[in-house]
Design an enzyme around this catalytic site. Structure first.
Site, short mmCIF file in Angstrom:
data_model
loop_
_atom_site.label_atom_id
_atom_site.label_comp_id
_atom_site.label_asym_id
_atom_site.label_seq_id
_atom_site.Cartn_x
_atom_site.Cartn_y
_atom_site.Cartn_z
N HIS A 112 -38.11 66.52 62.01
CA HIS A 112 -36.98 66.85 62.85
C HIS A 112 -37.22 66.43 64.28
O HIS A 112 -38.35 66.29 64.75
CB HIS A 112 -36.69 68.36 62.79
CG HIS A 112 -37.78 69.22 63.37
ND1 HIS A 112 -38.97 69.47 62.71
CD2 HIS A 112 -37.86 69.88 64.55
CE1 HIS A 112 -39.74 70.24 63.46
NE2 HIS A 112 -39.09 70.51 64.58
N ASP A 114 -36.26 67.93 67.91
CA ASP A 114 -35.93 69.29 68.34
C ASP A 114 -34.48 69.43 68.79
O ASP A 114 -33.97 68.64 69.61
CB ASP A 114 -36.85 69.71 69.49
CG ASP A 114 -38.18 70.24 69.00
OD1 ASP A 114 -38.26 70.65 67.82
OD2 ASP A 114 -39.15 70.24 69.78
N HIS A 272 -40.98 65.09 64.54
CA HIS A 272 -42.27 65.69 64.23
C HIS A 272 -42.15 66.63 63.05
O HIS A 272 -41.05 67.01 62.64
CB HIS A 272 -42.89 66.38 65.44
CG HIS A 272 -42.01 67.41 66.08
ND1 HIS A 272 -40.95 67.10 66.91
CD2 HIS A 272 -42.03 68.77 66.03
CE1 HIS A 272 -40.36 68.19 67.32
NE2 HIS A 272 -40.99 69.24 66.80
N ARG A 287 -44.56 76.62 73.66
CA ARG A 287 -43.81 75.38 73.83
C ARG A 287 -42.82 75.50 74.97
O ARG A 287 -42.08 76.48 75.07
CB ARG A 287 -43.05 75.07 72.54
CG ARG A 287 -41.95 74.04 72.62
CD ARG A 287 -41.16 74.04 71.31
NE ARG A 287 -39.99 73.19 71.34
CZ ARG A 287 -38.79 73.59 71.78
NH1 ARG A 287 -38.63 74.81 72.23
NH2 ARG A 287 -37.76 72.76 71.76
#
Length: 296
Positions: A112, A114, A272, A287
């Site tokens: 995917h 993000d 990723h 994150r």
């Protein structure tokens, strides 16, 4: 097989960068990210390296949460995430803590890009490992500019001008009760993006479909459809084929996390996949996602 790199070269040689594959990723040495957050020249060099390699890796970065946020804010304003909580003292620093009690809808083990369910998906992210398993829990990144570059010419012609929907309801929302799922979609209506986007800084063409993509919105035309029966297999098979390009190893780099290791990636040109092979061990990541532009 050719590969695509960014058009911008590093402006200095302070930071040592060692490529990890022929297509994507470099590990950085001789630099501390706390200093990068405070130094204009170091940040300019890091930014140029990111455009070139698409994902940068560093080890032994014992930075504070404040330094983590300050570094990410160098790229732009930070975003929150509706499905994962943020640190209360550092808005925009999302805590991705995984153990056996983690909610099922917080999966990451799909290729995917993000938050493409946003009208303006993130420009990029800075991710730090706070605690990880002794083995397992790697993350894979994929160069989607190389994936587009190496598509057959006839496929490139077919997808030119195509647009697709991206949905949080059909991904994170799928495990929620119906009312909550509908409320989530009301907050974040499906976004529509080009199947091939142009990177705003490098000019690269990027294949821009992933696990959040549900369907094409402008496939059903006389050029593509003889009759209604053509639509479902024709569009579905093409979309599945395009999404599958992320799984080609030649476009990938795989990173083994250690405590205080960091990855910085360009979300506009990569996908990723967080490998979930480590349970019952714990994996704690933090994150900072940077608000991006609207794909074109």
């Amino acid at each position: 097989m050719s590969s695509t790199v960014g058009m911008t070269e590093p402006v200095a040689t302070t930071i040592r960068a060692e490529p990890l594959t022929c297509t994507i990723g470099a590990e950085l040495f001789d630099v501390h990210l706390g200093e990068v957050a405070r130094d204009d020249a170091l940040f300019a060099e890091l930014h140029a390296l990111l455009l070139k390699h698409k994902v940068l890796f560093l080890r032994d970065q014992d930075i504070s949460r404040a330094e983590h946020v300050a570094l990410a804010q160098r790229f732009g304003a930070l975003e929150d995430h509706p499905a994962v909580g943020s640190d209360p003292d550092h808005p925009g620093l999302v805590r991705i803590y995984k153990d056996l009690d983690s909610p099922a809808e917080h999966y990451e083990n799909a290729y995917h890009c993000d938050a493409t369910w946003r009208e303006n998906p993130p420009m990029g992210c800075v991710l730090r490992c706070v605690e990880g398993p002794e083995v397992g829990g790697d993350t894979i990144w994929v160069n989607m500019a190389a994936a587009y570059e190496n598509l057959p010419d006839d496929v490139k012609r077919r997808i030119e001008g195509l647009r697709a929907r991206h949905s949080i309801e059909a991904s994170f929302g799928a495990a929620l009760p119906t009312q909550q799922r509908h409320e989530l979609k009301d907050r974040f209506p499906d976004a529509e993006h080009p199947v091939v986007r142009t990177h705003p800084e490098t000019g690269e063409k990027v294949l821009f479909v992933n696990a959040f993509t549900t369907h094409f919105v402008n496939f059903h035309t006389p050029e593509n459809i003889r009759c209604g029966f053509d639509y479902a297999p024709g569009a579905g098979n093409l979309l599945n084929y395009l999404i599958s390009q992320a799984a080609i190893p030649e476009y990938q780099v795989r990173w083994r996390w250690t405590e205080n290791s960091v990855a910085i990636w360009d979300n506009r040109s990569t996908q990723h996949y967080a490998v979930q092979d480590y349970w019952p061990a714990v994996r704690k990541m933090e994150r900072a996602g940077i608000i991006g532009d609207r794909p074109f």
